[in-house]
Design a protein around this motif. Structure first.
Motif, short mmCIF file in Angstrom:
data_model
loop_
_atom_site.label_atom_id
_atom_site.label_comp_id
_atom_site.label_asym_id
_atom_site.label_seq_id
_atom_site.Cartn_x
_atom_site.Cartn_y
_atom_site.Cartn_z
N SER A 71 12.56 -4.05 -2.47
CA SER A 71 12.82 -5.49 -2.42
C SER A 71 14.13 -5.82 -1.76
O SER A 71 14.37 -6.94 -1.37
N ARG B 243 8.51 -11.29 7.57
CA ARG B 243 8.95 -11.61 6.21
C ARG B 243 9.45 -13.04 6.11
O ARG B 243 9.28 -13.70 5.08
N ALA C 185 6.31 -15.21 5.98
CA ALA C 185 5.49 -14.94 4.79
C ALA C 185 6.16 -15.45 3.52
O ALA C 185 5.48 -15.83 2.57
N GLU D 241 6.89 -14.64 0.73
CA GLU D 241 6.60 -13.62 -0.27
C GLU D 241 6.64 -12.24 0.40
O GLU D 241 6.56 -12.14 1.63
N PRO D 242 6.76 -11.16 -0.37
CA PRO D 242 6.72 -9.82 0.23
C PRO D 242 5.46 -9.64 1.09
O PRO D 242 4.37 -10.04 0.69
N ILE D 243 5.63 -9.09 2.27
CA ILE D 243 4.48 -8.93 3.16
C ILE D 243 3.50 -7.91 2.60
O ILE D 243 3.89 -6.96 1.90
N THR D 244 2.24 -8.10 2.89
CA THR D 244 1.19 -7.21 2.40
C THR D 244 1.19 -5.90 3.19
O THR D 244 1.72 -5.85 4.31
N PRO D 245 0.60 -4.85 2.64
CA PRO D 245 0.49 -3.59 3.40
C PRO D 245 -0.22 -3.79 4.74
O PRO D 245 0.14 -3.13 5.73
N PHE D 246 -1.20 -4.68 4.79
CA PHE D 246 -1.91 -4.93 6.04
C PHE D 246 -0.97 -5.51 7.10
O PHE D 246 -0.94 -5.05 8.25
N VAL D 247 -0.17 -6.50 6.70
CA VAL D 247 0.79 -7.10 7.64
C VAL D 247 1.84 -6.08 8.05
O VAL D 247 2.22 -6.00 9.23
N ALA D 248 2.31 -5.28 7.10
CA ALA D 248 3.31 -4.25 7.42
C ALA D 248 2.74 -3.25 8.41
O ALA D 248 3.44 -2.82 9.35
N THR D 249 1.47 -2.87 8.24
CA THR D 249 0.83 -1.93 9.16
C THR D 249 0.74 -2.53 10.56
O THR D 249 1.03 -1.85 11.56
#
Length: 675
Positions: A3, A336, A339, A341-349
């Motif tokens: 975080s 970020r 978004a 909120e914390p970005i999702t694993p999909f967005v991070a990928t």
């Protein structure tokens, strides 16, 4: 990424390993000048592999992959590589002009391309306060001083830094500041450099390492993390290897063992460290030493692990590592920012994939072509032009205050409140025992002449504007340690215990009779659960902190002090002005809490309020009632009259602190009037 995040920074920005014969021919020095080692710089595929071993953890750490919680150690790997390669080049060609020409070829084209695209994106995405800060960070990056800028702007692993697109340029500042003075050191040694340079490097590295440890021991981790003097030892270790003073080996088995140990040391940091790890200093030794071992192992030719480090996939990643470093952070930061909120694993990928694509294009069409420009005048001219255009762009963002006309006045006003909290100027630091305090309206810097002592964690610092309104020509001393509540004995951890217990001894011994205590109560809410590894029962919230507070008040009272305290107040516990202004801009309404009911607050803080009431009833404590500025009969409001009460997750803004001045004045006037 966890975080809280700070970009893990540099890649070797000079003498990138050539990928073919033509590039090898174009990367060498033009003429040797009294080298310590006579051989030309030979391409080493294993160093490209080492770059890959550094950049992959950095990117995955920033993408939020918890397995790579210590991926930030990649910065240390890159520092060692950079020190080794650049020193090797300097020892073979001591021309300062050619040195900086190579630096310009290596750094500026890709950096300018990244900043140009980021500026265009920032104009469409960032709110005015953030765009203004972007302009300032771009100016500091162009001057290779962004490490100093971000040190003054952020805390170590501060959450809000996740959305700063140019934060990662701090590492360029560290390296370029190092390479301003290091070539001069080599020139000053002249003909004696063969004999004296290794000694000078060892001496400078020892001082730098001591500086890092000293700063960390004095709760100055942010300073140690960002600034060149406390990072230089990492580059200097690579420089020492380049002098040839460290004996090498031709034994392939020993070389393989050295490389294997080096890889293990780097991976140890990658997989076991986290944002909570004290860094740099001693904890930086494993990745730094591991990097040096890998470089050392291959200095006399290949060993059994060389084909692994020099494999095609690792070499490719190593070749694009500088561009990958430059592009991955702003892509993640903008994602970020939007978004919230914390970005999702999909967005991070998607962000990681996009970073690799952008890095390849940057390497193929920006980095490589500019390395092959033969006319020296074109390099200097293009560099000046590019720097000038970027400087004008940053100036426009700063002068326009981030083009606020793009958003409504309500959004602009709320966004402007972020990070507007009081900080002590470095020039006001004064020594207090083994640590530091801050002189407030105390020109002599003599701590014994302070009339009032404000003691606590970072929440003591935010009340300085209010305290100043009550001094009326008198002086004060701010004694604070970030994240550490004031305590006479014990503490929430060993470091806080060591620092604040010593601070108590000095506070009790100083002539000042008035002591004001302040602390960030919400951060101590779940201390019982953290200690037991479980949840904190509602009736045990704040209990250890409340007990420490009572002990401290009683000890100060027994020492003859008149004790005041800033009462517990609710705070948002998230970056309110930044988050809510983005809520309004992107979604049309707040999606995060902008207050709490008074009943909920009193229920949550019951243990703290009970201790405060008891100490007041016993005559040992007086409260300066700042709670009334936030909590009204029914609701504790975090936003009032269109402005945030808080500059971040819990520190009040300068405006609200100044508004509290009359309350401080009324509370302290009787005690200050006494002779």
């Amino acid at each position: 990424m966890s975080s809280s995040t700070v970009p893990g920074r540099p890649v070797d920005h000079f003498l990138a390993a050539p990928s073919n014969a033509r590039e090898r021919a174009n990367s060498g020095s033009e003429a040797p000048a009294a080298p310590l080692q006579s051989s030309k710089i030979a391409y080493r595929a294993d160093i490209d592999g080492l770059r890959a071993l550094a950049i992959v953890p950095v990117v995955l750490f920033h993408a939020g992959i918890s397995l790579f919680s210590g991926g930030f150690v990649g910065v240390d790997v890159f520092f060692v590589i950079s020190g080794f390669l650049i020193t090797t080049g300097l020892l073979q060609d001591a021309s300062i002009t050619r040195f900086y020409e190579r630096r310009l070829r290596r750094i500026l084209p890709a950096l300018t391309a990244m900043m140009t695209i980021s500026t265009i994106a920032a104009l469409f995405i960032l709110l005015p306060g953030d765009l203004l800060a972007f302009g300032k960070s771009m100016a500091s990056a162009l001057l290779f001083g962004s490490n100093v800028y971000f040190w003054r702007q952020s805390g170590y692993f501060a959450t809000i830094t996740e959305t700063w697109p140019l934060l990662h340029t701090w590492s360029l500042g560290v390296e370029e500041q190092f390479y301003i003075f290091f070539p001069l050191c080599i020139l000053l040694l002249g003909r004696a450099r063969r004999r004296l340079l290794p000694v000078a490097i060892i001496a400078m590295a020892a001082v730098s390492f001591w500086a890092a440890q000293f700063l960390i021991g004095n709760m100055k981790e942010t300073m140690a993390f960002y600034l060149m003097p406390s990072r230089a030892w990492e580059l200097l270790l690579g420089s020492l290897l380049a002098t040839g003073v460290v004996p090498t080996t031709r034994n392939r088995a020993i070389g393989a063992l050295g490389a294997a140990v080096g890889i293990a040391l780097i991976l140890f940091g990658v997989f076991t460290y986290s944002a909570a790890t004290s860094f740099p200093g001693l904890n930086a030794v494993p990745p730094v030493l591991g990097s040096a071992l890998i470089i050392w192992a291959g200095q006399n030719g290949e060993h059994p692990l060389s084909p692994v480090l020099g494999s095609t996939p690792l070499r490719f990643i190593g070749l694009i590592s500088y561009s990958l470093y430059l592009w991955h952070w702003p892509i993640l930061a903008f994602a970020r920012y939007v978004a919230i909120e914390p970005i999702t694993p999909f967005v991070a990928t998607l962000a990681v994939i996009g970073s690799v694509v952008a890095a390849y294009l940057s390497w193929r069409y920006v980095e490589r072509p500019f390395r092959h420009v033969s006319a020296r005048g074109k390099i200097w001219g293009w560099s000046a032009a590019a720097g000038g255009v970027m400087a004008l762009a940053s100036l426009a963002l700063i002068v326009s205050h981030g083009f606020p006309q793009r958003f409504s006045p309500a959004i602009v006003a709320l966004n402007a409140d972020q990070d507007d909290s009081w900080r002590c100027s470095p020039s006001a630091f004064v020594r207090l025992g083994n640590f530091y305090a801050c002189a407030v309206d105390l020109p002599s810097h003599d701590v014994r002449k302070a009339d009032v002592i404000l003691w606590g964690d970072s929440h003591a610092q935010m009340y300085v504007p209010a305290l100043r309104a009550a001094l009326h020509g008198r002086s004060a001393l701010l004694v604070n340690a970030y994240g550490c509540a004031p305590t006479v004995r014990g503490g929430q951890d060993a470091n806080c215990t060591r620092i604040q217990n010593e601070n108590f001894k000095h506070v009790a011994a100083l002539p000042a009779k008035i002591v004001i205590l302040a602390q960030n109560w919400p951060q101590y809410r779940k201390e019982v659960g953290r200690r037991t590894g479980g949840k904190t029962p509602p009736d045990q919230r704040f209990l250890p902190a409340a007990r420490r507070f009572a002990e401290t008040v009683e000890a100060l009272h027994a020492a003859g002090k008149t004790v005041y305290a800033l009462p517990a107040v609710p705070n948002p516990e998230y970056e309110l002005p930044s988050v809510v202004s983005r809520d309004l801009a992107f979604h049309g309404e707040p999606r995060h809490p902008t207050g709490v009911t008074n009943a909920d607050f009193r229920r949550d803080f019951a243990n703290v309020l009970a201790v405060e009431d008891r100490l007041v009833a016993e005559g040992k404590l007086s409260l300066i009632d700042v709670r009334r500025f936030i909590c009204h009969p029914d609701i504790c409001h975090f936003i009032q009259n269109g402005h945030s009460v808080f500059a971040d997750h819990g520190h009040v803004t300068n405006a609200f602190a100044r508004a509290m001045g009359p309350t401080f004045d009324a509370a302290l006037r009787p005690a200050l009037a006494k002779p």
